[in-house]
Design a protein around this motif. Sequence first.
Motif, PDB file in Angstrom:
ATOM      1  N   VAL A  55       0.850  -1.197   0.000  1.00 49.92           N
ATOM      2  CA  VAL A  55       0.000   0.000   0.000  1.00 49.92           C
ATOM      3  C   VAL A  55       0.882   1.242   0.000  1.00 49.92           C
ATOM      4  O   VAL A  55       1.880   1.309   0.729  1.00 49.92           O
ATOM      5  N   HIS A  56       0.513   2.211  -0.796  1.00 47.93           N
ATOM      6  CA  HIS A  56       1.281   3.450  -0.938  1.00 47.93           C
ATOM      7  C   HIS A  56       0.720   4.551  -0.026  1.00 47.93           C
ATOM      8  O   HIS A  56      -0.345   4.391   0.581  1.00 47.93           O
ATOM      9  N   ALA A  57       1.427   5.668   0.020  1.00 48.17           N
ATOM     10  CA  ALA A  57       0.932   6.821   0.782  1.00 48.17           C
ATOM     11  C   ALA A  57       1.494   8.103   0.185  1.00 48.17           C
ATOM     12  O   ALA A  57       2.648   8.137  -0.251  1.00 48.17           O
ATOM     13  N   PHE A  58       0.665   9.139   0.161  1.00 46.09           N
ATOM     14  CA  PHE A  58       1.180  10.493  -0.059  1.00 46.09           C
ATOM     15  C   PHE A  58       0.702  11.421   1.040  1.00 46.09           C
ATOM     16  O   PHE A  58       0.946  12.619   0.999  1.00 46.09           O
ATOM     17  N   GLY A  59       0.050  10.840   2.062  1.00 50.90           N
ATOM     18  CA  GLY A  59      -0.417  11.645   3.184  1.00 50.90           C
ATOM     19  C   GLY A  59      -0.272  10.950   4.524  1.00 50.90           C
ATOM     20  O   GLY A  59      -0.999  11.281   5.463  1.00 50.90           O
ATOM     21  N   GLN A  60       0.654   9.992   4.619  1.00 51.79           N
ATOM     22  CA  GLN A  60       0.917   9.373   5.921  1.00 51.79           C
ATOM     23  C   GLN A  60       1.466  10.425   6.891  1.00 51.79           C
ATOM     24  O   GLN A  60       2.180  11.351   6.475  1.00 51.79           O
ATOM     25  N   VAL A  61       1.141  10.290   8.160  1.00 51.71           N
ATOM     26  CA  VAL A  61       1.658  11.199   9.178  1.00 51.71           C
ATOM     27  C   VAL A  61       2.223  10.370  10.318  1.00 51.71           C
ATOM     28  O   VAL A  61       1.608   9.400  10.770  1.00 51.71           O
ATOM     29  N   ALA A  62       3.427  10.735  10.752  1.00 50.07           N
ATOM     30  CA  ALA A  62       4.060  10.093  11.902  1.00 50.07           C
ATOM     31  C   ALA A  62       4.579  11.187  12.820  1.00 50.07           C
ATOM     32  O   ALA A  62       4.680  12.356  12.423  1.00 50.07           O
ATOM     33  N   HIS A  63       4.908  10.823  14.055  1.00 46.66           N
ATOM     34  CA  HIS A  63       5.603  11.782  14.915  1.00 46.66           C
ATOM     35  C   HIS A  63       6.887  11.164  15.436  1.00 46.66           C
ATOM     36  O   HIS A  63       6.989   9.943  15.591  1.00 46.66           O
ATOM     37  N   ALA A  64       7.854  12.035  15.661  1.00 49.93           N
ATOM     38  CA  ALA A  64       9.161  11.617  16.158  1.00 49.93           C
ATOM     39  C   ALA A  64       9.614  12.575  17.245  1.00 49.93           C
ATOM     40  O   ALA A  64       9.398  13.788  17.147  1.00 49.93           O
ATOM     41  N   ARG A 230     -17.727 -12.915   7.114  1.00 51.71           N
ATOM     42  CA  ARG A 230     -16.632 -12.704   6.171  1.00 51.71           C
ATOM     43  C   ARG A 230     -16.847 -13.484   4.879  1.00 51.71           C
ATOM     44  O   ARG A 230     -16.451 -13.043   3.794  1.00 51.71           O
ATOM     45  N   ALA A 231     -17.483 -14.628   4.947  1.00 55.73           N
ATOM     46  CA  ALA A 231     -17.723 -15.448   3.759  1.00 55.73           C
ATOM     47  C   ALA A 231     -18.653 -14.757   2.766  1.00 55.73           C
ATOM     48  O   ALA A 231     -18.681 -15.121   1.585  1.00 55.73           O
ATOM     49  N   ALA A 232     -19.409 -13.761   3.217  1.00 60.81           N
ATOM     50  CA  ALA A 232     -20.338 -13.054   2.336  1.00 60.81           C
ATOM     51  C   ALA A 232     -19.662 -11.938   1.544  1.00 60.81           C
ATOM     52  O   ALA A 232     -20.278 -11.346   0.648  1.00 60.81           O
ATOM     53  N   CYS A 233     -18.406 -11.643   1.854  1.00 58.09           N
ATOM     54  CA  CYS A 233     -17.674 -10.567   1.176  1.00 58.09           C
ATOM     55  C   CYS A 233     -17.312 -10.971  -0.244  1.00 58.09           C
ATOM     56  O   CYS A 233     -17.120 -12.159  -0.544  1.00 58.09           O
ATOM     57  N   GLY A 234     -17.212  -9.993  -1.114  1.00 57.81           N
ATOM     58  CA  GLY A 234     -16.671 -10.240  -2.441  1.00 57.81           C
ATOM     59  C   GLY A 234     -15.166 -10.418  -2.369  1.00 57.81           C
ATOM     60  O   GLY A 234     -14.582 -10.458  -1.276  1.00 57.81           O
ATOM     61  N   PRO A 235     -14.499 -10.511  -3.511  1.00 60.06           N
ATOM     62  CA  PRO A 235     -13.043 -10.667  -3.508  1.00 60.06           C
ATOM     63  C   PRO A 235     -12.355  -9.429  -2.934  1.00 60.06           C
ATOM     64  O   PRO A 235     -12.856  -8.314  -3.061  1.00 60.06           O
ATOM     65  N   VAL A 236     -11.219  -9.641  -2.297  1.00 59.90           N
ATOM     66  CA  VAL A 236     -10.405  -8.535  -1.785  1.00 59.90           C
ATOM     67  C   VAL A 236      -9.443  -8.110  -2.891  1.00 59.90           C
ATOM     68  O   VAL A 236      -8.682  -8.931  -3.407  1.00 59.90           O
ATOM     69  N   CYS A 237      -9.480  -6.847  -3.258  1.00 61.32           N
ATOM     70  CA  CYS A 237      -8.645  -6.396  -4.371  1.00 61.32           C
ATOM     71  C   CYS A 237      -7.189  -6.285  -3.925  1.00 61.32           C
ATOM     72  O   CYS A 237      -6.884  -6.232  -2.733  1.00 61.32           O
ATOM     73  N   PRO A 238      -6.249  -6.241  -4.871  1.00 62.61           N
ATOM     74  CA  PRO A 238      -4.829  -6.160  -4.522  1.00 62.61           C
ATOM     75  C   PRO A 238      -4.474  -4.820  -3.885  1.00 62.61           C
ATOM     76  O   PRO A 238      -5.207  -3.831  -4.041  1.00 62.61           O
ATOM     77  N   PRO A 239      -3.342  -4.763  -3.169  1.00 66.29           N
ATOM     78  CA  PRO A 239      -3.016  -3.552  -2.413  1.00 66.29           C
ATOM     79  C   PRO A 239      -2.457  -2.409  -3.235  1.00 66.29           C
ATOM     80  O   PRO A 239      -2.493  -1.257  -2.780  1.00 66.29           O
ATOM     81  N   HIS A 240      -1.935  -2.677  -4.430  1.00 66.35           N
ATOM     82  CA  HIS A 240      -1.121  -1.648  -5.082  1.00 66.35           C
ATOM     83  C   HIS A 240      -1.911  -0.491  -5.677  1.00 66.35           C
ATOM     84  O   HIS A 240      -1.309   0.474  -6.143  1.00 66.35           O
TER      85      HIS A 240
END
Length: 255
Positions: A55-64, A230-240
């Motif tokens: 999974v990508h990000a252009f708005g992740q936030v962390a603190h240090a 969970r068995a009622a869910c459709g397919p889980v799409c890829p992360p990219h």
Amino acid sequence: MPRYALKIEYDGAPFAGWQRQKAHPSVQQVLEAALRRLDPACPPTAAAGRTDAGVHAFGQVAHADMVRDWDPFRLSEALNFHLRPDPVSVVAVAPVADDWHARFSAIERRYLFRLLNRRAPAVLLRGKVWQVSFPLALAPMQMAARQLLGRHDFTTFRASECQADSPVRTLDRLDITRVDTTMGPEFHFDVRARSFLHNQVRSFVGTLERVGAGAWTPDDVGAALAARDRAACGPVCPPHGLYLAHVCYPEDPFA
């Protein structure tokens, strides 16, 4: 120790997710290695979203927390120097209060999912979008998405290994738009909530794609939600195709 908020962009492809792991590279590990080049005593960081592998990000936030005071611009420049050549970039730095927390102070997280809808194989966008080659209908997906809005038990749409205490969440927005680009038509899924369950967004998108393809009806999505299975869910799409786009706080530290 002075605390700094960091706005971070990264390509998730080389990483096993945000969170530090023993046997696999992570974004957190790379960021903390850069921080400790500047301050060996820097404690572990915390982030607003623990994005999964790929999974990508252009708005992740962390603190240090740092031992000494830094000019925000100089800190971002120094971190980006030490982050090279990893595909991680600190795009903004801001001083924050000692009790400000990247995760617990957040009031909303926004994700963008990009689905490229064309037949020719993607070359320049490979690894940055989920490509579906057959036509998708926008209106039925939008109708189905509306059934997911609000506060629900989202057991159907969370991973079986999800560690959240409760499957109940409030979904604020799930907007789907078609965007015509020079690379071909994309469907953008704008998904917003205070917090998400593990694989919730990817479960939404994979299920809604089935509606766009005509394999499911919008009412089938409502029935899947009501099943709380969970068995009622459709397919889980890829992360990219997934991006952590923005994290909201009562006061924007980067404003």
